[in-house]
Design a protein around this motif. Structure first.
Motif, short mmCIF file in Angstrom:
data_model
loop_
_atom_site.label_atom_id
_atom_site.label_comp_id
_atom_site.label_asym_id
_atom_site.label_seq_id
_atom_site.Cartn_x
_atom_site.Cartn_y
_atom_site.Cartn_z
N GLU A 8 0.82 -1.21 0.00
CA GLU A 8 0.00 0.00 0.00
C GLU A 8 0.86 1.26 0.00
OE1 GLU A 8 -2.31 0.48 3.52
OE2 GLU A 8 -3.97 1.36 2.41
N ARG A 9 1.98 1.19 0.69
CA ARG A 9 2.84 2.37 0.76
C ARG A 9 3.68 2.56 -0.49
NH1 ARG A 9 4.95 3.20 6.93
NH2 ARG A 9 2.89 3.11 7.92
N LEU A 11 2.60 1.68 -3.67
CA LEU A 11 1.79 1.95 -4.86
C LEU A 11 1.66 3.43 -5.24
CD1 LEU A 11 -0.93 -0.83 -4.55
CD2 LEU A 11 0.93 -0.69 -6.22
N PRO A 12 1.55 4.35 -4.26
CA PRO A 12 1.46 5.76 -4.68
C PRO A 12 2.70 6.26 -5.41
CG PRO A 12 0.81 5.51 -2.37
CD PRO A 12 1.41 4.21 -2.82
N PRO A 17 -0.50 2.09 -10.94
CA PRO A 17 -0.51 1.10 -9.85
C PRO A 17 -1.57 0.01 -10.00
CG PRO A 17 -1.37 3.23 -9.11
CD PRO A 17 -0.77 3.45 -10.46
N ALA A 18 -2.63 0.27 -10.77
CA ALA A 18 -3.69 -0.74 -10.91
C ALA A 18 -3.19 -2.03 -11.53
CB ALA A 18 -4.86 -0.17 -11.71
N THR A 21 -2.43 -4.78 -8.49
CA THR A 21 -3.33 -5.07 -7.38
C THR A 21 -4.33 -6.18 -7.64
OG1 THR A 21 -4.95 -3.48 -8.17
CG2 THR A 21 -3.28 -2.66 -6.66
N GLY A 22 -4.47 -6.63 -8.90
CA GLY A 22 -5.51 -7.60 -9.19
C GLY A 22 -6.87 -6.99 -8.92
N SER A 252 -8.90 -3.59 -15.37
CA SER A 252 -9.46 -2.31 -14.93
C SER A 252 -8.65 -1.15 -15.47
CB SER A 252 -9.48 -2.23 -13.41
OG SER A 252 -10.26 -3.28 -12.89
N THR A 253 -7.46 -1.45 -15.96
CA THR A 253 -6.61 -0.42 -16.53
C THR A 253 -6.29 -0.83 -17.96
OG1 THR A 253 -4.55 0.80 -16.24
CG2 THR A 253 -4.52 -1.51 -15.60
N ASN B 11 -8.74 -2.03 -3.32
CA ASN B 11 -7.83 -2.00 -4.47
C ASN B 11 -8.33 -1.13 -5.61
OD1 ASN B 11 -5.94 -3.61 -3.34
ND2 ASN B 11 -6.78 -5.51 -4.15
N TRP B 14 -6.81 2.39 -6.91
CA TRP B 14 -5.65 2.60 -7.78
C TRP B 14 -6.04 2.76 -9.25
CZ3 TRP B 14 -2.15 3.82 -4.47
CH2 TRP B 14 -2.16 3.22 -3.21
N ASP B 19 -9.48 5.34 -16.73
CA ASP B 19 -9.84 3.92 -16.71
C ASP B 19 -11.22 3.70 -16.12
OD1 ASP B 19 -7.50 3.00 -17.89
OD2 ASP B 19 -6.44 2.86 -15.98
N LEU B 23 -14.20 1.64 -17.72
CA LEU B 23 -14.69 0.55 -16.91
C LEU B 23 -16.22 0.59 -16.77
CD1 LEU B 23 -12.87 -0.36 -13.63
CD2 LEU B 23 -15.34 -0.34 -13.70
N PHE B 198 2.79 7.61 6.49
CA PHE B 198 1.87 7.31 5.39
C PHE B 198 0.53 7.98 5.71
CE2 PHE B 198 -1.01 4.42 2.95
CZ PHE B 198 -0.45 4.65 1.71
#
Lengths: 613, 215
Positions: A8-9, A11-12, A17-18, A21-22, A252-253, B11, B14, B19, B23, B198
């Motif tokens: 999580e830290r 990904l930004p 990033p998508a 993540t599945g 999704s991307t 999730n 992200w 997108d 979607l 964070f």
């Protein structure tokens, strides 16, 4: 997947990033406490490339059919993510569960091109899994691989526990079933591999002893542990009814090919002498139009895609293409679904088809004459005449098309400067055709010429042929560049380095393996990306390992030599390849399989029925 | 105009704005909900998302405008969409609305500040945001610029929570709006000792100028 706080830290800080993540619609989640066999389908390239691959979707679907097996996905992270993961001590994981790859029973690698080999090794490193088979002792972390490249698996022999040769739909399930038993009964790794190598299509490289002579060529290959002398490629017998991923993952991307893909048929009737796929995917097996229309409707409804493409090695050779197109367009047109048709041949592109396609969407037209003169096209058996190319361009231009892409190869066997200059001539004739027949001159025309560097590939009539040197390739490229003088014609040229290494790997044997290991251990990955490819790293690796690349790339191989890939039987007889090789050097073409069966041998792979050429 | 209220958590946070549009276009088709298409040569299903959510932030109050055709009952749309949406996206409500997105004035958000080595006192952080002016560097089209974010903060409370500190804020949503991430940026710039390891942002509600939920 459940996001860990480490991930999580990270990904930004990474691009897109998508990808990491599945969670996409259509991914398969299972309760791991009830799963007996866990497979990670590892694609040695980025998410965007991997998720565009139909093979991945097919095998993901079939490996998830048994309720005791869960197949997940993993891809090669882009450099930014790679650095962040390494810095955070986060090992490579599977997208569905988020679990580290090291926890999996099996890692299944899909090898579609030689330059992905280092990404495979890199993924193992990121997962903290030892590279060499002999360093992995248990039944878990079993690495297996399949895909186009495995018709010569030898450069990867020390890393891979077993290869699955040919089409994986049925073969993978047989292997997983055996693994399930082995795990339940507590077999050791050797016992499993001994049983696995008895499944037709499974190649266990550790069970073969390869000896080399003083001149470096192979003297003998001796199987042990009951492994067969040659491993024959598996095929799906009933392709019409074979699994099709109608319910599949919708990223999704954005990915490269973000659309529904229909697979019309496997194999190719053409027999272009340079083309590996054209031989190794034989025999020809087609789906019925009814099956395809049903698959199309289901896939489009399940996905919500507004775009569909037809896939095969040569779409216009699909016998009922006109009928299929009519039925598909009847469905797609009112729903505003865009239908595209790659892999068309210039000699049988029907005019009425151009009309209907144009109604859906204008796009560019792509042809692959491969060589600039008729003489050389005869040598490579590209049975395509200049007349046919120009007639098709005429049809397309008068129908409103204004962009044509032309693909060629440089360095084909027997090529002369005249053949190279013939490419420029042909491009000029295409331009002239547009000037004469173009229906909308104001929009202008874009003619793109691309040349690739010919790589001799296993299981083709050119498998014994020397590749021209990178310097000679560069000279021919320059010659062509100087001969193209029109602004309407764009010439895409490139560096020869990658194709030279491809030639080394394509015909490589086990002695090439340390080179791959060196490259991976020195930071090599994603070598098909110019962002990451580093020729010097490869040159250093070859030098460090004492491997002479010219032995593999620039040598004329002896016709009676034992070839590294002889251990794999893709169904094509060597006598057939030799005959085709001689005809090539005589400049004699061979008819396509539909006009006259060339007796390549692939129909022997069919248990019943005949090749559907 | 038809409006969908949905949440984007886990999730799904992200997934980029572009997108998200693609979607939803596909999700409507998967759900068998016919929606209006744009005119033109390449017609596309028309969907528009209010107040783009920065990648990485979660939300319980996203609004998407579209136009269902064929008299599809709106109330049934969330139940039809949810089975075909990816992990983390969930439609909550669907209704007719004539309110223009420009009337969306305020945003209620919570920012969780995580400290790996102990959180500072809430009062210390609250004091920073109580100052009359608070300059923060913001990326703009013309390069970085110093912006006073204080006038864009309507309310702000700080309290301790399990991970560190929880900021509850009422912020201007647009013209100009304040990205809740800039509150963290302010801490980093002016109170580096209180900068979190964070920060996670969750949009809770969108409101009109009168402070009523905007729908």
């Amino acid at each position: 997947m459940k996001l860990t706080s480490k991930l999580e830290r990270i990904l930004p800080r990474v691009q897109k990033p998508a990808r990491y993540t599945g969670g996409e619609y259509g991914q398969i989640l299972k309760d791991k406490s009830r799963i007996e066999v866990r497979v990670a389908f590892c694609f040695p390239d980025t998410y965007e490339i991997g998720m565009s691959n139909l093979g991945l979707r097919i095998l993901y679907g079939t490996m998830n059919q048994p309720d005791w097996c869960w197949c997940e996905r993993s891809f090669t992270p882009w450099g930014d993510m790679d650095e962040q993961m390494t810095a955070a001590g986060l090992p490579l994981y599977a997208l569905e569960s988020g679990d580290p790859l090291a926890e999996f029973d099996l890692l299944a690698f899909s090898l579609g091109y030689e330059m992905s080999y280092t990404s495979m090794l890199h993924m193992l490193q990121l997962a903290g899994i030892p590279l060499r088979s002999e360093q992995r002792h248990g039944l878990n972390q079993m690495v297996f691989a399949g895909g186009t490249c495995t018709c010569n698996p030898e450069p990867l022999a020390p890393f891979v526990d077993f290869f699955v040769i040919g089409e994986g739909e049925e073969l993978n399930t047989e292997v997983l079933t055996l693994y399930r038993q082995a795990k339940a009964e507590g077999w050791d790794k050797t016992r499993f591999l001994e049983a696995a190598c008895r499944i037709p299509g499974v190649y266990v490289p550790a069970f073969y002893d390869v000896r080399y002579g003083a001149d470096g060529t192979i003297v003998s290959v001796t199987p042990s542990h009951g492994a067969p002398q040659r491993v024959q490629k598996r095929i799906v017998q009933d392709f019409d009814q074979a699994y099709f991923p109608a319910h599949t993952i919708i990223p999704s991307t954005e990915v490269i090919y973000d659309r529904t893909t229909l697979e019309l048929f496997r194999g190719c009737i053409r027999g272009c002498r340079f083309c590996q796929a054209g031989f190794t995917y034989r025999p020809i097996r087609a789906r019925r139009p009814e099956t395809l229309v049903q698959q199309a409707i289901t896939a489009l409804e399940c996905s919500g895609y507004q775009e569909m493409t037809l896939s095969s090695l040569s779409t216009s050779d699909y016998k009922p293409l006109a009928e299929l197109m009519t039925r598909l367009l009847d469905y797609c047109d009112p729903r505003k679904i865009n239908l595209s048709l790659p892999s068309l041949r210039a000699d049988n592109f029907p005019e009425e088809l151009a009309e209907r396609l144009k109604a859906v969407r204008m796009s560019s037209l792509t042809f692959a004459p491969e060589a600039g003169t008729q003489r050389l096209r005869d040598v490579i058996n590209k049975n395509l005449t200049e007349d046919e190319i120009l007639t098709t361009c005429q049809t397309a231009f008068s129908g409103g098309w204004n962009a044509v892409k032309l693909y060629f190869m440089l360095g084909l066997p027997t090529e002369t400067d005249e053949d190279v200059l013939g490419i420029a001539e042909l491009a000029k004739k295409v331009l002239h055709t547009w000037r004469t027949y173009g229906s909308n001159k104001k929009r202008g025309v874009r003619i793109t010429v691309s040349t690739s560097y010919f790589v001799p590939k296993p299981d083709t009539p050119f498998q014994w042929q020397a590749q021209i040197s990178p310097e000679e390739f560069t000279r021919r490229q320059r010659l062509l560049r100087e001969a193209i003088d029109s602004k309407a014609i764009t010439y895409n040229w490139h560096e020869p380095d990658v194709s030279y290494l491809e030639a080394v790997l394509a015909r490589g044997d086990r002695r090439v393996a340390p080179v791959l290991e060196y490259v991976a251990q020195h930071g090599g990955k994603l070598d098909s990306w110019s962002e990451y490819f580093d020729n010097q790293r490869w040159m250093d690796a070859l030098a460090a390992c004492g491997v002479d690349p010219d032995y593999y790339a620039a040598r004329d191989w002896g016709e009676d030599e034992i070839l590294p890939w002889d251990v794999i039987d893709v169904g094509i007889r060597k006598s057939f390849l030799l005959r085709e090789r001689r005809r090539a050097h005589e400049g004699v073409t061979s008819p396509d399989c539909r006009h006259q069966c060339g007796g390549c041998g692939a129909s022997c792979l069919l248990r019943e029925g005949t090749c559907d050429a | 105009m038809h409006r969908l209220l949905y949440e984007k958590t886990g999730n799904a946070r992200w997934i980029s704005q572009l997108d998200m549009i693609r979607l939803f276009q596909r999700a409507f088709l998967r759900a068998g909900i016919a929606i209006k298409h744009s005119e033109g040569y390449h017609p596309h299903a028309y969907v528009s998302i209010a107040l783009p959510l920065p990648v990485g932030q979660e939300s319980r109050c996203e609004l998407l405008d579209f136009a269902a055709v064929d008299g599809t009952p709106l109330s049934g749309i969330p139940a039809r969409l949810n089975p075909v949406l990816p992990e983390g996206l969930r439609a909550l409500d669907c209704f007719e609305s004539s309110r223009k997105i420009r009337d969306l004035a305020l945003l209620r958000a919570q920012i969780t500040l995580e400290y790996d080595h102990g959180a500072p006192a809430p009062e210390q952080v609250a004091a920073l945001f109580a100052q009359p002016a608070l300059l923060v560097e913001k990326k703009t089209k013309n390069g970085p610029a110093q912006v006073d974010i204080r006038p864009l903060i309507r309310e702000l409370t700080v309290q301790p929570c399990a991970d560190g500190l929880l900021l509850q804020a009422l912020l201007c949503a647009q013209n100009p709006g304040l990205n809740p991430e800039l509150l963290t940026a302010a801490l980093r710039a002016h109170l580096p000792a209180c900068a979190p390891d964070f920060a996670r942002v969750m949009r809770l509600e969108v409101l009109d100028a009168a402070g009523e939920p905007f729908r």
